[in-house]
Design an enzyme around this catalytic site. Sequence first.
Site, PDB file in Angstrom:
ATOM      1  CG  ASN A  11      -1.823   1.140   1.347  1.00 13.96           C
ATOM      2  OD1 ASN A  11      -1.409   2.274   1.134  1.00 13.96           O
ATOM      3  ND2 ASN A  11      -3.063   0.906   1.697  1.00 13.96           N
ATOM      4  CG  HIS A  14       0.778   6.127   4.949  1.00 13.85           C
ATOM      5  ND1 HIS A  14      -0.164   7.107   5.185  1.00 13.85           N
ATOM      6  CD2 HIS A  14       0.227   4.981   5.394  1.00 13.85           C
ATOM      7  CE1 HIS A  14      -1.219   6.568   5.791  1.00 13.85           C
ATOM      8  NE2 HIS A  14      -1.003   5.288   5.914  1.00 13.85           N
ATOM      9  NE  ARG A  22       7.978  21.137   3.728  1.00 12.77           N
ATOM     10  CZ  ARG A  22       9.305  21.202   3.918  1.00 12.77           C
ATOM     11  NH1 ARG A  22      10.125  21.132   2.904  1.00 12.77           N
ATOM     12  NH2 ARG A  22       9.780  21.343   5.127  1.00 12.77           N
ATOM     13  CG  HIS A  47      -8.175   4.290   0.958  1.00  9.43           C
ATOM     14  ND1 HIS A  47      -8.352   4.213   2.310  1.00  9.43           N
ATOM     15  CD2 HIS A  47      -9.397   4.628   0.460  1.00  9.43           C
ATOM     16  CE1 HIS A  47      -9.608   4.496   2.626  1.00  9.43           C
ATOM     17  NE2 HIS A  47     -10.259   4.766   1.508  1.00  9.43           N
ATOM     18  NE  ARG A  49      -9.259   8.513   4.269  1.00  4.65           N
ATOM     19  CZ  ARG A  49      -9.512   7.624   5.217  1.00  4.65           C
ATOM     20  NH1 ARG A  49      -8.761   6.557   5.332  1.00  4.65           N
ATOM     21  NH2 ARG A  49     -10.514   7.786   6.040  1.00  4.65           N
ATOM     22  NE  ARG A  53      -7.663  11.492   5.646  1.00  5.15           N
ATOM     23  CZ  ARG A  53      -8.333  10.858   6.616  1.00  5.15           C
ATOM     24  NH1 ARG A  53      -7.723   9.973   7.373  1.00  5.15           N
ATOM     25  NH2 ARG A  53      -9.594  11.103   6.851  1.00  5.15           N
ATOM     26  CG  HIS A  54      -3.530   8.875   1.732  1.00  5.98           C
ATOM     27  ND1 HIS A  54      -4.367   8.187   0.907  1.00  5.98           N
ATOM     28  CD2 HIS A  54      -3.812   8.450   2.999  1.00  5.98           C
ATOM     29  CE1 HIS A  54      -5.105   7.372   1.633  1.00  5.98           C
ATOM     30  NE2 HIS A  54      -4.817   7.521   2.907  1.00  5.98           N
ATOM     31  CD  GLU A  74      -7.339   0.149   1.238  1.00  6.03           C
ATOM     32  OE1 GLU A  74      -7.722   1.062   1.974  1.00  6.03           O
ATOM     33  OE2 GLU A  74      -6.294  -0.482   1.397  1.00  6.03           O
ATOM     34  CB  THR A 104     -17.931  -3.546  12.651  1.00  4.47           C
ATOM     35  OG1 THR A 104     -16.504  -3.576  12.634  1.00  4.47           O
ATOM     36  CG2 THR A 104     -18.478  -4.089  11.354  1.00  4.47           C
ATOM     37  CB  THR A 105     -17.779  -2.412  17.713  1.00  6.31           C
ATOM     38  OG1 THR A 105     -17.972  -3.783  17.407  1.00  6.31           O
ATOM     39  CG2 THR A 105     -19.091  -1.793  18.134  1.00  6.31           C
ATOM     40  CD  GLU A 155      -7.212  -6.186   3.002  1.00  9.31           C
ATOM     41  OE1 GLU A 155      -7.251  -6.193   1.749  1.00  9.31           O
ATOM     42  OE2 GLU A 155      -6.515  -5.401   3.655  1.00  9.31           O
ATOM     43  CG  HIS A 198      -5.398  -1.530   9.659  1.00  4.60           C
ATOM     44  ND1 HIS A 198      -5.726  -0.479   8.834  1.00  4.60           N
ATOM     45  CD2 HIS A 198      -5.079  -0.980  10.849  1.00  4.60           C
ATOM     46  CE1 HIS A 198      -5.642   0.649   9.498  1.00  4.60           C
ATOM     47  NE2 HIS A 198      -5.241   0.375  10.720  1.00  4.60           N
ATOM     48  N   GLY A 199      -2.024  -2.702  10.022  1.00  8.27           N
ATOM     49  CA  GLY A 199      -1.136  -2.696  11.183  1.00  8.27           C
ATOM     50  C   GLY A 199      -0.086  -3.789  11.189  1.00  8.27           C
ATOM     51  N   GLY A 220       1.018  -1.409   4.401  1.00 10.73           N
ATOM     52  CA  GLY A 220       1.455  -0.081   3.989  1.00 10.73           C
ATOM     53  C   GLY A 220       2.298   0.635   5.012  1.00 10.73           C
TER      54      GLY A 220
HETATM   55  N1  PXP Z   1      -5.897  -3.087   3.963  1.00 10.81           N
HETATM   56  C1  PXP Z   1      -6.842  -2.137   4.032  1.00 10.81           C
HETATM   57  C2  PXP Z   1      -8.194  -2.466   3.520  1.00 10.81           C
HETATM   58  C3  PXP Z   1      -6.560  -0.860   4.551  1.00 10.81           C
HETATM   59  O1  PXP Z   1      -7.517   0.077   4.619  1.00 10.81           O
HETATM   60  C4  PXP Z   1      -5.253  -0.585   4.980  1.00 10.81           C
HETATM   61  C5  PXP Z   1      -4.919   0.760   5.521  1.00 10.81           C
HETATM   62  O2  PXP Z   1      -5.001   1.711   4.529  1.00 10.81           O
HETATM   63  C6  PXP Z   1      -4.292  -1.590   4.854  1.00 10.81           C
HETATM   64  C7  PXP Z   1      -4.641  -2.847   4.371  1.00 10.81           C
HETATM   65  C8  PXP Z   1      -2.868  -1.360   5.223  1.00 10.81           C
HETATM   66  O3  PXP Z   1      -2.754  -1.054   6.573  1.00 10.81           O
HETATM   67  P1  PXP Z   1      -1.375  -0.530   7.115  1.00 10.81           P
HETATM   68  O4  PXP Z   1      -1.078   0.750   6.414  1.00 10.81           O
HETATM   69  O5  PXP Z   1      -1.608  -0.374   8.567  1.00 10.81           O
HETATM   70  O6  PXP Z   1      -0.344  -1.583   6.789  1.00 10.81           O
END
Ligand code: PXP
Length: 252
Positions: A11, A14, A22, A47, A49, A53-54, A74, A104-105, A155, A198-199, A220
């Site tokens: 991803n 970032h 900048r 993604h 958005r 934002r990115h 995304e 979701t929660t 996912e 994610h994470g 990412g």
């Molecule tokens: N998968 C999905 C669907 C996401 O929304 C994200 C975050 O943008 C990621 C994967 C990647 O997450 P991370 O940037 O925390 O690795």
Amino acid sequence: MSPSTLRLGVNVDHVATIRNARGGRHPDPVRAAKLAIAAGCDGITAHLREDRRHIRDDDMARLKAEISKPLNFEMAATDEMVAIALKTCPHAACLVPEKRTERTTEGGLDAAGQRKHLAPAVLALKQAGIRVSLFIAATQGQIEAAAELGAPVIEIHTGAWCDALTEGKAAQAKTEWDLIKSGAELAQSFGLEVHAGHGLDYASAETIAALPQVMELNIGHFLIGEAVFEGLDETVKLMRAAMDRGRKKANA
Ligand code: PXP
């Protein structure tokens, strides 16, 4: 595609976050995507958005035009994003929540509560030949809703598990892990392809790579952050190696 059965999607959001801090064009997420592909990843995720934002519209168009591996778009399930996805024609589209009411929660898309809202987007994307995935928590209700919506892929949102690991909350991490594991098994029993993200970092990616149902990890923030120290090429290679080590355990 990598010889491993587990794909790595990088991803590049970032890279665009840093560029946008900048303005201007540097660093370019498309250049990062090409570097990640040269280092051995299997696809690129970005993604778009609603607030841009990115990633921006022209990043997505350039990614589609210039990269040699599948693009995973995304997006929120809005009319605007569906129209852009249909125009871009990516390999895949991953529907994610952007507004609080769509979550979701656990933080994933509320596929169970948002069926009516999601169904037209899933259908339009599928009819265009785009592989649709839903970014959901690994709960039974969300997985059943994804299957009922006709999405071929889910996912699994790994954020809560990764947070618990990072914060040293062992009991919570075990609860989250058990949910991911049973969710992956349930999804496969419905014929859904399972991705996760994610994470994730090297350690958590290695752990989750051992689940044989998981076919793709999308990563990412950790990779782009680590690239500051090690370079993107080395970081992607180290992630690939971590995933391959984990996958060997699945095949053992
Ligand atoms: N998968 C999905 C669907 C996401 O929304 C994200 C975050 O943008 C990621 C994967 C990647 O997450 P991370 O940037 O925390 O690795």
